[in-house]
Design a protein around this motif. Structure first.
Motif, PDB file in Angstrom:
ATOM      1  N   GLN A 114      42.165 -46.464 -14.592  1.00  0.00           N
ATOM      2  CA  GLN A 114      43.473 -46.690 -13.985  1.00  0.00           C
ATOM      3  C   GLN A 114      44.592 -46.025 -14.787  1.00  0.00           C
ATOM      4  O   GLN A 114      45.636 -45.667 -14.221  1.00  0.00           O
ATOM      5  N   SER A 115      44.411 -45.831 -16.071  1.00  0.00           N
ATOM      6  CA  SER A 115      45.505 -45.311 -16.905  1.00  0.00           C
ATOM      7  C   SER A 115      45.078 -44.214 -17.881  1.00  0.00           C
ATOM      8  O   SER A 115      45.893 -43.757 -18.679  1.00  0.00           O
ATOM      9  N   THR A 116      43.814 -43.800 -17.829  1.00  0.00           N
ATOM     10  CA  THR A 116      43.337 -42.771 -18.759  1.00  0.00           C
ATOM     11  C   THR A 116      42.551 -41.696 -18.025  1.00  0.00           C
ATOM     12  O   THR A 116      42.006 -41.925 -16.940  1.00  0.00           O
ATOM     13  N   GLN A 143      50.921 -31.364 -24.184  1.00  0.00           N
ATOM     14  CA  GLN A 143      50.772 -32.734 -24.650  1.00  0.00           C
ATOM     15  C   GLN A 143      50.710 -32.796 -26.168  1.00  0.00           C
ATOM     16  O   GLN A 143      49.721 -32.389 -26.784  1.00  0.00           O
ATOM     17  N   LYS A 157      41.352 -37.169 -24.623  1.00  0.00           N
ATOM     18  CA  LYS A 157      41.653 -38.349 -23.807  1.00  0.00           C
ATOM     19  C   LYS A 157      43.153 -38.527 -23.677  1.00  0.00           C
ATOM     20  O   LYS A 157      43.865 -38.593 -24.685  1.00  0.00           O
ATOM     21  N   SER A 159      46.125 -41.011 -22.346  1.00  0.00           N
ATOM     22  CA  SER A 159      46.338 -42.429 -22.048  1.00  0.00           C
ATOM     23  C   SER A 159      47.736 -42.641 -21.493  1.00  0.00           C
ATOM     24  O   SER A 159      48.580 -41.735 -21.511  1.00  0.00           O
ATOM     25  N   GLY A 160      47.968 -43.851 -20.997  1.00  0.00           N
ATOM     26  CA  GLY A 160      49.288 -44.202 -20.489  1.00  0.00           C
ATOM     27  C   GLY A 160      49.634 -43.556 -19.160  1.00  0.00           C
ATOM     28  O   GLY A 160      50.817 -43.388 -18.840  1.00  0.00           O
ATOM     29  N   LEU A 161      48.630 -43.197 -18.377  1.00  0.00           N
ATOM     30  CA  LEU A 161      48.883 -42.561 -17.084  1.00  0.00           C
ATOM     31  C   LEU A 161      49.226 -43.616 -16.030  1.00  0.00           C
ATOM     32  O   LEU A 161      48.847 -44.788 -16.150  1.00  0.00           O
ATOM     33  N   GLU A 162      49.917 -43.195 -14.986  1.00  0.00           N
ATOM     34  CA  GLU A 162      50.274 -44.102 -13.890  1.00  0.00           C
ATOM     35  C   GLU A 162      49.049 -44.407 -13.034  1.00  0.00           C
ATOM     36  O   GLU A 162      48.174 -43.563 -12.835  1.00  0.00           O
ATOM     37  N   THR A 189      44.152 -41.010 -10.842  1.00  0.00           N
ATOM     38  CA  THR A 189      43.743 -42.221 -11.554  1.00  0.00           C
ATOM     39  C   THR A 189      43.339 -43.297 -10.544  1.00  0.00           C
ATOM     40  O   THR A 189      43.750 -43.288  -9.390  1.00  0.00           O
ATOM     41  N   THR A 234      36.506 -48.174 -22.832  1.00  0.00           N
ATOM     42  CA  THR A 234      37.761 -48.771 -22.367  1.00  0.00           C
ATOM     43  C   THR A 234      37.995 -50.164 -22.947  1.00  0.00           C
ATOM     44  O   THR A 234      39.135 -50.561 -23.166  1.00  0.00           O
ATOM     45  N   SER A 253      42.277 -48.327 -31.340  1.00  0.00           N
ATOM     46  CA  SER A 253      43.202 -49.125 -30.507  1.00  0.00           C
ATOM     47  C   SER A 253      42.606 -49.440 -29.138  1.00  0.00           C
ATOM     48  O   SER A 253      43.289 -49.391 -28.105  1.00  0.00           O
TER      49      SER A 253
END
Length: 297
Positions: A114-116, A143, A157, A159-162, A189, A234, A253
């Motif tokens: 969903q976000s990566t 990036q 990788k 991260s933090g994608l919509e 995503t 994940t 993280s």
């Protein structure tokens, strides 16, 4: 080049540095030896021109006042040999560096959540070129910094994608032979009810039965599980802190949650927020504590 020593007692103009017509036709010039040093000797022509000549190339016994003939001849055969060697080297350089340029990298999407988004590419083929930098672009925007170890990195990788959003990606490598851009890939995503991107790793469980139950639930939602924490992991599921996977998840993280998080995803058939199920809950004063252990005051 040859040097012939004339007797110093010879009479005639040659003893004074003159050049005969025969010497000119044969490129042989007569010189009178002037000052003799260890490295260079001064020679004098009949018209009083001075030249310096390597002493090692003069015949033995030559001293000041000696008369020598120096012949200069063009070596056409050696010229041709060196010319052939030169062009052979040029052809070799062309074959090695000019006909095998670096290859354009091929990019693909390895996994999505969903976000990566995890991107992957094959080992770079640079041939004789050297790699200067490798950068990842999302929607045409670079990036962060260039990848630190581009020779040994084949995945990246983001991260933090919509959620449920379309993105485009490509990588760009800069080499000593120029800049090359990979193919552009597009990926959307996942929505919250699409759990196929879930990649679970397991830490320490209270029992083997509980671990096996979680593995079955991962398969049930269409996700995957692995033995060790990796770039696609994940979530880490466990009952107890500690262990190799636990420490790896902390360093990367990765959310460390209780098995109840997975059961909630199965029950609601969509991705659940991880925070309420964290094994170690962050406290308001910034000190993390185990949910079963009172936080220090």
């Amino acid at each position: 080049m040859t040097a012939a020593n004339h007797n110093n007692n010879h009479s005639g103009s040659n003893a004074h540095g003159s050049t005969s017509s025969g010497s000119k036709q044969g490129s042989s010039i007569c010189f009178t030896v002037g000052k003799v040093d260890a490295g260079m000797t001064t020679l004098l022509t009949e018209d009083h021109h001075l030249i310096e000549f390597p002493s090692l190339l003069l015949p033995k016994g030559v001293s000041a006042g000696s008369v020598v003939n120096i012949s200069v001849n063009r070596n056409l055969e050696e010229e041709q040999n060196r010319r052939d060697e030169f062009w052979a080297l040029q052809d070799e350089i062309l074959d090695q560096f000019g006909k095998n340029p670096p290859k354009t990298p091929t990019l693909r999407v390895k996994s999505l959540t969903q976000s990566t988004c995890t991107l992957e590419w094959d080992q770079l083929v640079l041939n004789q070129a050297s790699l200067r930098s490798l950068d990842v672009y999302k929607n045409g925007v670079k990036q962060g910094h260039s990848i630190a170890s581009p020779y040994h990195t084949y995945q990246y990788k983001l991260s933090g994608l919509e959620i449920d959003h379309m993105f485009s990606f490509y990588i760009e490598i800069k080499t000593s032979a120029g800049t090359l851009r990979s193919n552009e890939v597009k990926a959307r995503t996942h929505t919250l009810d699409n759990l196929t991107g879930t990649n679970i790793c397991f830490g320490v469980f209270e029992s083997d039965a509980a671990l096996e139950e979680c593995k079955k639930l991962v398969v049930e939602i269409g996700g995957t599980w692995t033995e060790e924490v990796g770039i696609e992991t994940t979530h880490l599921l466990c009952h107890v802190q500690g262990g190799y996977n636990y420490e790896a998840a902390l360093q990367q993280s990765i959310p460390i949650v209780k098995p109840e998080w997975l059961k909630a995803c199965v029950e609601h058939k969509k991705l659940q927020a991880a925070l309420p199920y964290y094994l170690v809950q962050p406290s308001s004063n910034g000190i993390s504590s185990h949910p079963d252990t009172p936080a220090q005051e």
